[in-house]
Design an enzyme around this catalytic site. Structure first.
Site, PDB file in Angstrom:
ATOM      1  N   ALA A 138      11.699  12.775 -37.355  1.00 37.10           N
ATOM      2  CA  ALA A 138      10.711  12.947 -36.285  1.00 37.10           C
ATOM      3  C   ALA A 138      10.601  11.635 -35.510  1.00 37.10           C
ATOM      4  O   ALA A 138      10.715  10.561 -36.087  1.00 37.10           O
ATOM      5  CB  ALA A 138       9.354  13.296 -36.874  1.00 37.10           C
ATOM      6  N   ASP A 139      10.385  11.726 -34.191  1.00 39.22           N
ATOM      7  CA  ASP A 139      10.113  10.495 -33.452  1.00 39.22           C
ATOM      8  C   ASP A 139       8.591  10.342 -33.343  1.00 39.22           C
ATOM      9  O   ASP A 139       7.842  11.204 -33.804  1.00 39.22           O
ATOM     10  CB  ASP A 139      10.812  10.480 -32.078  1.00 39.22           C
ATOM     11  CG  ASP A 139      10.316  11.575 -31.142  1.00 39.22           C
ATOM     12  OD1 ASP A 139       9.188  12.072 -31.341  1.00 39.22           O
ATOM     13  OD2 ASP A 139      11.052  11.927 -30.214  1.00 39.22           O
ATOM     14  N   SER A 140       8.138   9.232 -32.759  1.00 42.48           N
ATOM     15  CA  SER A 140       6.687   8.962 -32.730  1.00 42.48           C
ATOM     16  C   SER A 140       5.905  10.077 -32.055  1.00 42.48           C
ATOM     17  O   SER A 140       4.812  10.437 -32.482  1.00 42.48           O
ATOM     18  CB  SER A 140       6.385   7.667 -31.978  1.00 42.48           C
ATOM     19  OG  SER A 140       7.429   6.771 -32.090  1.00 42.48           O
TER      20      SER A 140
END
Lengths: 246, 77
Positions: B35-37
């Site tokens: 997951a990215d931020s």
């Protein structure tokens, strides 16, 4: 056309914001008219939209106050079911020469004109991310690009809005939220009516198209950025200034 | 407890298109679940809706693993 779209326009009781609210409503958007102090004028904008067969509400909120903005966004979503378009237009001036400018004059303008854009954008992001759709249009100013004597605070804020636009555009692009800015030139509003005749003539001499702008000139570009036609544009600042700054 | 985990897991699987077997209490959103931020921010928003709670920015920043999320939710109920 903006049928079924819901727009929130800050500082929409007068001037450019009023023109934008009316234009978006004329294209079929449901419009929330935000105002800080001019309740009568905001109500007049709401009435004008309703008389033309549109839907509108007015909401009082200080754009730099995150609590008030949170309530405002909640009210828009509760009333209209969603929020597709945010136009960050609210702005003030406290012009003064740098040597005379008080710290609070600087702070007031940065608070409303720059921090207000941050607070309102943050306030709508959650809703727009959920929708996987959003159009954020920030009203900067051509002086944010060119500079202007006597407006250190205003210019700093408006230049800041351009940077904020780019940063937010990059951050939100993956969620189908575009963020663009419109930089008006010399537009006839209450704000520019305060200029002296001499300042006005000097300005005219610098406008290649030879006329002052109207709120509608800005409103039409904002409308374009809000429609599907502008789907592939983000992070840009469009100068609407009769060619003043190229 | 188990119930919270299952509900959180389902949201993660749906949202991140993650392999169910990878969603463990120890799994890190960014390192193990790719997951990215922004994904994490969205995930937190969905968890707020699912569990009808509000997770402050300060608390949300501390959520790095699936277990962090599950424990936070349980501590609120």
């Amino acid at each position: 056309m903006l049928n079924e779209n819901v727009a929130l326009v800050t500082g929409a009781s007068r001037g450019i914001g009023r023109a934008i609210a009316l234009e978006l409503a004329a294209q079929g958007a449901k419009v929330a008219v935000n105002y800080a102090g001019s309740e009568d004028k905001a109500e007049a904008v709401v009435q004008e939209i309703k008389e033309s067969g549109g839907e509108a509400i007015k909401i009082q909120a200080n754009v730099s106050n995150s609590g008030e903005v949170k309530d405002m966004v909640k009210e828009v979503v509760e009333t209209f079911g969603k929020l597709d378009i945010l136009v960050n237009n609210a702005g003030i001036t406290r012009d003064n020469l740098l040597m005379r400018m008080k710290e609070e004059e600087f702070d007031d303008v940065i608070d409303t004109n720059l921090k207000g854009v941050f607070v309102c954008t943050k306030g709508v992001t959650r809703q727009m991310m959920k929708q996987k759709f959003g159009r954020i249009i920030n009203i900067s100013s051509i002086v944010g690009v060119s500079g202007n004597p006597g407006q250190a605070n205003y210019v700093a804020a408006k230049a800041g809005v351009i940077g904020l636009t780019k940063s937010n555009a990059k951050e939100l692009a993956a969620r189908n939220i575009t963020v663009n800015a419109v930089a008006p030139g010399y537009i006839t509003t209450d704000m520019t009516d305060q200029l002296t005749e001499e300042q006005r003539e000097q300005m005219l001499a610098m406008i290649p198209l030879g006329r002052l702008g109207e709120g509608e000139d800005i409103a039409r570009v904002v409308r374009f950025l809000a429609t599907k036609d502008a789907d592939y544009i983000t992070g840009q600042t469009i100068h609407v200034d009769g060619g003043m700054v190229m | 407890m188990a119930d919270t985990f299952e509900r959180v897991k389902q949201i993660i699987v749906d949202r991140l298109d993650a392999d169910e077997s990878k969603v463990t209490m120890e799994a890190s959103f960014k390192e193990d679940l790719e997951a990215d931020s922004l994904d994490v921010v969205e995930l937190v928003m969905e968890l707020e809706d699912e569990f009808d709670t509000e997770i402050s920015d300060e608390e949300a920043e501390k959520i790095n693993t699936v277990g962090d999320a599950v424990n936070y939710i349980n501590s609120q109920s």
